[in-house]
Every structure is written in structure tokens, then in C-alpha cells.
Design an enzyme around this catalytic site. Structure first.
Site, PDB file in Angstrom:
ATOM      1  N   ASP A 206      52.773  37.228  29.240  1.00 41.77           N
ATOM      2  CA  ASP A 206      52.412  37.797  30.532  1.00 41.77           C
ATOM      3  C   ASP A 206      50.896  37.772  30.742  1.00 41.77           C
ATOM      4  O   ASP A 206      50.133  38.049  29.822  1.00 41.77           O
ATOM      5  CB  ASP A 206      52.908  39.256  30.560  1.00 41.77           C
ATOM      6  N   GLU A 244      52.151  32.492  31.321  1.00 38.31           N
ATOM      7  CA  GLU A 244      51.948  32.723  32.749  1.00 38.31           C
ATOM      8  C   GLU A 244      50.449  32.616  33.014  1.00 38.31           C
ATOM      9  O   GLU A 244      49.694  33.550  32.750  1.00 38.31           O
ATOM     10  CB  GLU A 244      52.446  34.119  33.149  1.00 38.31           C
TER      11      GLU A 244
END
Ligand code: NOJ
Ligand code: CA
Length: 557
Positions: A206, A244
């Protein structure tokens, strides 16, 4: 690369499916999806050809950012089940040949995490240096660096108890970890090690670009990622990190690592995703073509993760202001459909007004551009959003299984269901798994056939991309070559027929062209001219996949 290599680098040919446990299936009837519900539907997922699950965060959390605010990295949110249930899920998935990756959310913790509670209590706390503190208020306006501008106007907030300012790129209740602290790095490795030991196959990392930066320390993000990757690969040679990283192509590629592939093996291709929407809006392949051309070639041990939608807003931040306005006008003209001035909070079928041919064109692109396709739950049946739900949660409604109450997601009274389902043309009466199973022409059955074809066409995961000139701006013509085999793919972005001519680039007398999506069409060989060029008229929003291979090899069935 051979098919044997393709099994070591399993993620180069995976079909990834992202789901949030709490919205997938509620097995105990409390209105919240749970791990046992996912276990019940593993065979459904295996049946459509999913080979890797990506589970969004399921750890204990005050849930102020849908679980991306963790208070305990080593446990399961009790609403969703237990660690024991998680192991059952892993075991069941593996038994069906499916891998499982989970979110690794270590840019920040929840402010309710014991580390932060301890850190803010005293400057002498052993956890004080787990976070990023400063005495002075920020001198410059940091609003532009804030990720959620609807809620925050600075990345620094004053903490009354600590009597210092702390860093948070996201909401103020998500303090950034100080990853340049070696003890924090050890903690991150401990977390990775824990879940690997339980059997996960990797992590979706993330918020990677925020991990380091702004903190006043000199740690190079790439040093940290190299460390984490080395640790991961020591523990499990075939585990994967999927990052990401929403950055322009050149910066983005750096996250694969300096020495080919020693950082994140996979990155979401944000630039190509965004350009795809511009091409769809314009009915013109050129923006997509330009984005594909702008992407540097990547090492064999790395891979693009392709996606059209994820659980966040559909961000269009890499388009120019004018281009973004064009996409807004085409796919989300109402201000309520837009978010943060940069994205749309809709799902794809609703943006394409339910046009089945155009929806299939978009997913054919997703499945045939070289890379690993990543689906968001519900895409396989064409779920829409519920704009009545605020912000990004509009696309995180419960999975629609049947036309029954709560779309078959839960037996709880609707008022207790975690999030309201949409009504109308995208509600469960119109869109659900059960009905689509019975219809051979449904999107669900189309996906099943297309995913099967994608899995049989491993060249698309392993090969090298080149763009062909079809002599028509509405058409994207690409070739993926892998040794003696080429896959040739055509997409007509226009809402009208397009004529194309493409050179096949290999001696057509010694090669055979097979139509991989033969849907009762005239044999493609009738369309090869004397000079070995393919000449075709594509219908509006048509897509074609072909395999070109030496004639002395068995052709694809
Ligand atoms: C990116 C995730 O996709 C998003 O949902 C989340 O809010 C932020 N990172 C913060 O973790
Ligand atoms: Ca439940």
C-alpha cells in the site's frame, strides 16, 4: 521464456481477483461479510479461472478508512472471523490451485495502534521514534501533498498529548510510520514473515511512494524496498510484492529496482489505465498507444499489473486538466460522480452506460495487454456503484449473488447490512451471479471463456509488446511475441466499423494464423492478402485475438 518458467514466475500469468472480506459473503448472518463466506465461494472463483486472490485489509481496525488503518498486524478483525478461519481460507484456496496475497499497509498505522498510543505519551517512549515528529508547524502550505483533500489540509497535525506535530499523508488518524528507524524496519519484516509463515504468497504494498519522504530523513525508498524484497525472497523464493505506485512511467519503473527486478516485482500500471479511459472516451486508440509507447521496457522478472477499476476513486491525475475534463464529461458529468477533483467514484459498466459490447471491449484490452490482469470483485458480472454512499465507498457495495434479499449477500435485515446495495439497473434484481449463470451470453460466462483463453495464452504474460500500425486511429493493434509465437490483437475503440490492414511480420507461408476468439466468424485466413497482410473490417467496439505460429506446430484448440 518457456511455460516452465511461467510456473516459477506464477504471478506473470496469474488472474488476480481483489475482494474485501466484509462485502463478499456474510456466512453468519450478522450483515458483515466474513472469512467463512469467502471460503464458501472459493469454488465459484476457481470456476471462473481466478488463480490469485488479493484480500484487502482484514486485521483489527477502528475502520475509519475501511481497514487501511490497522491496530494489530498479527490478528483478524473479530467481525470477519478468526486467525483459524483465515488459515482455513488459505488452505482451501491452495487446494483449488489458488494463491493468496494480502495488503501490506505499513506506511501508517491507525492512531489507535498501541505503538502510537505509547509514542504520543512521552518523548521517552520506546515507540516515540516509530513515527515522524517535529516541534515546529510546517512553514509551507502542504495541502497539495494531502491525499484526501476533502478531509485534510495539511500532512502535519498537532498532537496535544505529545505536544509535537506528526506526519500523516492520509487522514490525521493514520500517522505515518518512520520507516527509516531500523526497529520499524524490523517490525515490518516481522509482519511479512508472520503472514508468509501462515502461507500467503505475497503482498500488495500500500501507498509505496509515501513510505519514505517528507520525514526529514535521508533514507532512499529504494534502499528500503530492496531490503524488504531481499527479506521476502529469502523467506520464500516465489513470493511476490505488487506495488501501489501511482507515478508517471519513468519514476514508476524505478520501483522495479535498479538491478532488474530487485525491488517490487509487479506494479500497477496507472499511466496506461488512465490513458485507456481517455481512449474509450474519445473512441480513439492514440492516447492508449502513446501511453504504451511511453512505458520503458521492463526486465523479464518484472510485470505490469493491469486494471481498469480498483476499490478507490478511478484516479485520472496523470491526465492533463483538459483530458480529465473530457473523461469526466463522458463518464461522470455529475459533480457527485467525481471525487477530489481528480477521479470518478463509479464502476466501469455504469460509466459505459451498460453497453455490453463496449464493456467487453474494455475487458478484452485488460486481458490482452501484456501483463497480469487484476479484477475487482463484481466486475465479472458488471456491478455498478451506489452513489448514495459517500466518497470512495460507493464502489464497495456487497457482492450481488442472487436476486433475493440483500442480493444474496446476507440473511440479515437490510438495515444491518454493512453497506446499502444499489437499486435500479445495477441493483441485484438486474445484476447477479445466479441469473447470469443461466444465460450463455451473460458477462459472467463471457468472462469465464475469456479468462480460460487468457490462461491458455501464456505468451500474453511472458512476451514482449510491440505496436502495429493498422492504418486507422480508432484501432489499437498490438503484438506480443514470445519466441516463435506471436499473439496479434486488435481493438476497435470506435462506435462504428473500422477497416484495418496490418503486416503480420513473419513469412505467412510458413506460419499459421488462428482466431483465438472464434465466435462463429468467417475463417481469418480468408483475410490474408497476397503480401501476407491481414485486412479486416472490425465491427463497432470489436476485439479480435489471433495466434501466429509456425505451421509445423499444433495449433491452439
Ligand atoms: C491506498 C488504498 O488503496 C486506499 O484505499 C487507502 O485509503 C490508502 N492507501 C491509505 O492506506
Ligand atoms: Ca458475518
Amino acid at each position: 521464456m518457456t511455460r516452465a518458467d511461467a510456473s516459477d514466475l506464477w504471478w506473470k500469468n496469474a488472474i488476480v481477483y481483489c475482494l474485501d472480506v466484509e462485502t463478499f459473503l456474510d456466512w453468519n448472518g450478522d450483515g458483515i461479510g466474513d472469512l467463512n463466506g469467502v471460503v464458501e465461494r472459493i469454488d465459484y472463483l476457481a470456476g471462473i479461472g481466478i488463480s490469485c486472490l488479493w484480500l484487502m485489509p482484514f486485521q483489527p481496525s477502528p475502520n475509519r478508512d475501511d481497514g487501511y488503518d490497522i491496530v494489530d498486524y498479527y490478528a483478524v478483525d473479530h467481525r470477519l472471523g478468526t486467525l483459524g478461519d483465515f488459515v482455513v481460507l488459505l488452505r482451501t484456496a491452495k487446494d483449488r490451485g489458488m494463491r493468496v496475497i494480502i495488503d501490506l499497509v505499513v506506511n501508517h498505522t491507525s492512531d489507535k495502534h498501541p505503538w502510537f498510543k505509547s509514542a504520543r505519551r512521552s518523548p521517552r517512549s520506546p515507540h516515540r521514534d516509530f513515527y515522524v515528529w517535529r516541534d515546529e508547524p510546517p512553514k509551507t502550505n502542504t495541502k497539495a501533498k494531502v491525499v484526501f483533500p476533502d478531509a485534510e489540509d495539511s500532512i502535519w497535525s498537532w498532537d496535544e498529548q505529545a505536544r509535537q506535530w506528526y506526519l500523516h499523508h492520509f487522514y490525521r488518524h493514520q500517522p505515518d510510520l518512520n520507516v527509516s528507524n531500523p526497529t520499524v524496519q524490523e517490525e515490518i519484516e516481522r509482519i511479512i514473515g508472520f503472514w508468509l509463515e501462515l502461507g500467503v504468497d505475497g503482498f500488495r504494498v500500500d501507498a509505496v511512494p509515501f513510505l519514505v519522504g517528507e520525514s526529514g530523513n535521508e533514507l532512499d525508498p529504494h534502499v528500503l524496498l530492496r531490503e524488504l524484497r531481499a527479506f521476502l525472497s529469502r523467506r520464500r523464493g516465489d513470493a511476490v510484492l505488487l506495488g501501489e505506485v501511482n507515478l508517471p512511467p519513468k519514476e514508476l519503473c524505478r520501483y522495479f529496482g535498479e538491478h532488474p527486478g530487485d525491488e517490487l516485482q509487479m506494479l500497477f500500471d496507472f499511466p496506461v489505465m488512465q490513458a485507456t479511459y481517455l481512449s474509450l472516451a474519445r473512441g480513439d486508440a492514440r492516447p492508449l498507444r502513446a501511453a504504451l509507447e511511453a512505458a520503458p521496457e521492463i526486465p523479464q522478472e518484472c510485470q505490469w499489473a493491469r486494471f481498469l477499476r480498483n476499490h478507490d476513486e478511478l484516479t485520472l491525475d496523470q491526465l492533463s486538466e483538459r483530458e480529465r475534463e473530457e473523461v469526466f464529461a463522458a463518464f461522470g458529468p455529475d459533480p457527485d460522480m467525481q471525487l477530489f477533483g481528480r477521479g470518478l467514484r463509479r464502476r466501469l459498466p455504469a460509466m459505459l452506460q451498460g453497453d455490453q459490447q463496449r464493456i467487453r471491449l474494455a475487458y478484452s484490452l485488460l486481458l490482452s495487454l501484456p501483463g497480469t490482469p487484476v479484477l475487482f470483485y463484481g466486475e465479472e458480472i458488471g456491478m455498478g456503484e451506489n452513489l448514495a454512499i459517500e466518497g470512495r465507498m460507493s464502489v464497495r457495495t456487497p457482492m450481488q449473488w442472487t436476486a433475493q434479499r440483500n442480493g444474496g449477500f446476507s440473511s440479515a435485515p437490510p438495515s444491518r447490512v454493512i453497506r446499502p446495495l444499489p437499486e435500479g439497473p445495477y441493483g441485484p434484481l438486474a445484476v447477479n451471479v445466479a441469473d447470469q449463470r443461466g444465460d450463455p451470453n451473460s458477462l459472467l460466462n463471457w468472462f469465464e471463456r475469456m479468462i480460460r483463453r487468457r490462461r491458455e495464452t501464456a505468451e500474453l504474460g511472458m512476451g514482449r509488446l510491440s505496436l502495429l500500425d493498422p492504418g486507422n486511429n480508432a484501432v489499437l493493434a498490438h503484438r506480443v511475441d514470445d519466441g516463435p509465437i506471436d499473439i496479434i490483437v486488435l481493438h476497435n475503440l470506435a462506435n462504428e466499423p473500422s477497416e484495418i490492414t496490418v503486416g503480420l511480420g513473419r513469412g505467412h507461408d510458413r506460419y499459421e494464423l488462428t482466431d483465438l476468439l472464434n465466435m462463429g466468424r468467417e475463417p481469418v485466413t480468408n483475410h490474408i492478402d497476397k503480401r501476407g497482410r491481414l485486412r479486416l473490417t472490425l465491427d463497432a467496439y470489436d476485439y479480435r485475438w489471433f495466434r501466429l505460429q509456425p505451421s509445423d506446430q499444433p495449433t491452439a484448440p
